[in-house]
Design a protein around this motif. Structure first.
Motif, PDB file in Angstrom:
ATOM      1  N   VAL A 210      -1.716 -22.642   3.962  1.00 57.71           N
ATOM      2  CA  VAL A 210      -2.956 -22.385   4.683  1.00 57.71           C
ATOM      3  C   VAL A 210      -3.916 -23.530   4.382  1.00 57.71           C
ATOM      4  O   VAL A 210      -4.368 -23.690   3.250  1.00 57.71           O
ATOM      5  N   THR A 220      -2.416 -22.516   9.706  1.00 55.85           N
ATOM      6  CA  THR A 220      -1.359 -21.920   8.889  1.00 55.85           C
ATOM      7  C   THR A 220      -0.017 -22.489   9.320  1.00 55.85           C
ATOM      8  O   THR A 220       0.349 -22.428  10.499  1.00 55.85           O
ATOM      9  N   LEU A 277      -4.096 -13.269   8.787  1.00 54.77           N
ATOM     10  CA  LEU A 277      -3.392 -14.514   9.096  1.00 54.77           C
ATOM     11  C   LEU A 277      -2.095 -14.200   9.830  1.00 54.77           C
ATOM     12  O   LEU A 277      -1.537 -13.119   9.674  1.00 54.77           O
ATOM     13  N   PRO A 278      -1.600 -15.121  10.654  1.00 53.15           N
ATOM     14  CA  PRO A 278      -2.040 -16.522  10.790  1.00 53.15           C
ATOM     15  C   PRO A 278      -3.058 -16.771  11.903  1.00 53.15           C
ATOM     16  O   PRO A 278      -3.571 -17.873  12.019  1.00 53.15           O
ATOM     17  N   LEU A 280      -6.077 -15.592  12.334  1.00 51.37           N
ATOM     18  CA  LEU A 280      -7.467 -15.459  11.895  1.00 51.37           C
ATOM     19  C   LEU A 280      -8.169 -14.346  12.684  1.00 51.37           C
ATOM     20  O   LEU A 280      -9.241 -14.525  13.268  1.00 51.37           O
TER      21      LEU A 280
END
Length: 431
Positions: A210, A220, A277-278, A280
């Motif tokens: 990350v 990521t 994640l990934p 957000l």
């Protein structure tokens, strides 16, 4: 000077190691050699009432002076000592455990200040110079070396090395290579990387990287192949540096598992936001709570700004407990935390993660895995060693040692290696 030049010990006759390749010289152990009987008498001090039924015992004292760096394997100690020219040369040695025999010695044309072992490869790094050398841990042979301005090794994992190279234009190249050959597995350029965040990067098998940009952009990447798993924007610009106050303008970003946490103090308002994640994806947000850096503490999330520690509910960020007695806390397993207080030379304690209640005070104690190294306040230089019971947080004392730097110790399996007041790096076998 060649990358691997056999060391010549003028004080002791060299002897060949079993299975050594033809033409490679092997050295005798550097003098003075401390015999095991002296170690038992000098380095290990047991209670006056007699030794406990199960005590630690010294199995090796490596060299007559302190090593510049050392690391442990499951059956060996590796040390880096000063060569003929301490500013530009180091001697790397491997000693068998528990027997203590020196198996090989190799000279490197660099001042080695750090040793890292992974999957049969030993990485030797200098303190300030960019040179890094990868050696075969079995026989000391130099496999390859890297000397590239701006390049660092982030981590070693299962025979792979993750390299980071920062360019003058602000871009960062991430490159995964074979730790044994240096061959590139993948490479990817990411703009403006400020930090590499994920908490599992230094575990045995990380699955992602990350990368946080100074502009708040999060990328990521899959560790195995470098493919982008997801990207997103935090909508903040990272400060150039923290002033230590955790007040106006503070931004703290951490990653734990599959979540990213951003703690902010903006226009007098403290907030904490959790993202998945990934991609957000925002999970939850709180306002008015503590600020600081978040990390996983088992049943709770710990957040600390060095002035107090709070335990948060992982599901929504609500505060379960706060305690100004502690500057930070870390997961100890089985619902327990290890916390350190505010003193310049801190004392520590075992806490209940769910409530923050003190289970056991440890005093000035450093923990390394399952071991607790406690400074003896009545005998400067003496450090007591205890083995923690992971089930209930109790510990049993197995002996003591003379070391002024327990923070320099390392442990692996049944062995503990430490610098000692007598000089040589010493290894104890822990029952």
């Amino acid at each position: 000077m060649a990358d691997a030049v056999p060391l010549i010990d003028l004080d002791a006759a060299p002897r060949a190691a079993p299975g050594a390749a033809a033409g490679r010289a092997r050295l005798g152990a550097p003098r003075p050699v401390l015999v095991l009987a002296v170690l038992v008498a000098v380095l290990v001090t047991l209670t006056a009432a007699g030794p406990p039924a199960r005590t630690m015992r010294p199995v090796l004292a490596a060299g007559g002076t302190a090593a510049a760096a050392f690391t442990l394997g499951t059956d060996a100690l590796y040390t880096a000592g000063f060569g003929a020219n301490p500013d530009s040369e180091s001697g790397i040695r491997r000693y068998a455990l528990p027997g203590g025999e020196q198996l090989w010695a190799t000279s490197l044309p660099q001042n080695v200040q750090n040793l890292t072992l992974d999957s049969g490869v030993l990485l030797a790094r200098s303190g300030s110079a960019p040179r890094m050398t990868f050696l075969d841990a079995a026989d000391g042979k130099v496999l390859w070396h890297l000397e590239e301005s701006g390049a660092t090794v982030i981590t070693l994992s299962r025979g792979r090395a993750l390299l980071r190279t920062d360019a003058e234009d602000g871009s960062t190249e991430l490159r995964l290579v074979s730790a044994r050959t240096g061959a590139t597995i993948w490479r990817r350029v990411v703009d403006g990387v400020g930090e590499i965040l994920n908490d599992d990067l230094f575990t045995a098998d990380p699955d992602r990287i990350v990368a946080l940009g100074v502009d708040g952009h999060v990328t990521t990447v899959r560790f195995a192949d470098g493919s982008v798993l997801g990207e997103g924007e935090l909508g903040v610009h990272l400060p150039d540096q923290l002033d230590g106050s955790f007040q106006a303008g503070f931004v703290g970003v951490t990653v734990s598992g599959d979540q990213l946490y951003m703690s902010r103090r903006d226009a007098g308002v403290a907030s904490l936001t959790a993202y998945g994640l990934p991609e957000l994806t925002r999970r939850w947000r709180t306002e008015g709570g503590p600020t600081g850096f978040v990390h996983d503490c088992g049943p709770v999330l710990c957040i600390s700004d060095t002035r107090w520690v709070s335990g948060l509910d992982p599901s929504d960020g609500s505060v379960r407990w706060s305690d100004p007695a502690w500057s930070n806390a870390f997961a100890r397993g089985n619902g327990l935390l290890l916390a350190y207080d505010q003193q310049e030379v801190p004392e520590s304690a075992i806490l209940d993660a769910r409530t923050g209640a003190v289970r056991r005070k440890l005093g000035r104690t450093l923990t390394i895995g399952r071991l607790e190294l406690r400074e003896d306040s009545d005998a400067p230089g003496r450090t007591w060693v205890a083995v923690a019971n992971e089930g209930d947080g109790t510990a049993r004392t197995v002996g003591s040692m003379q070391t002024g730097a327990p923070y320099g110790c390392t442990a692996s399996g049944q062995y503990l290696a430490c610098p000692t007041t007598a000089g040589p790096t010493t290894v104890w076998q822990i029952p």
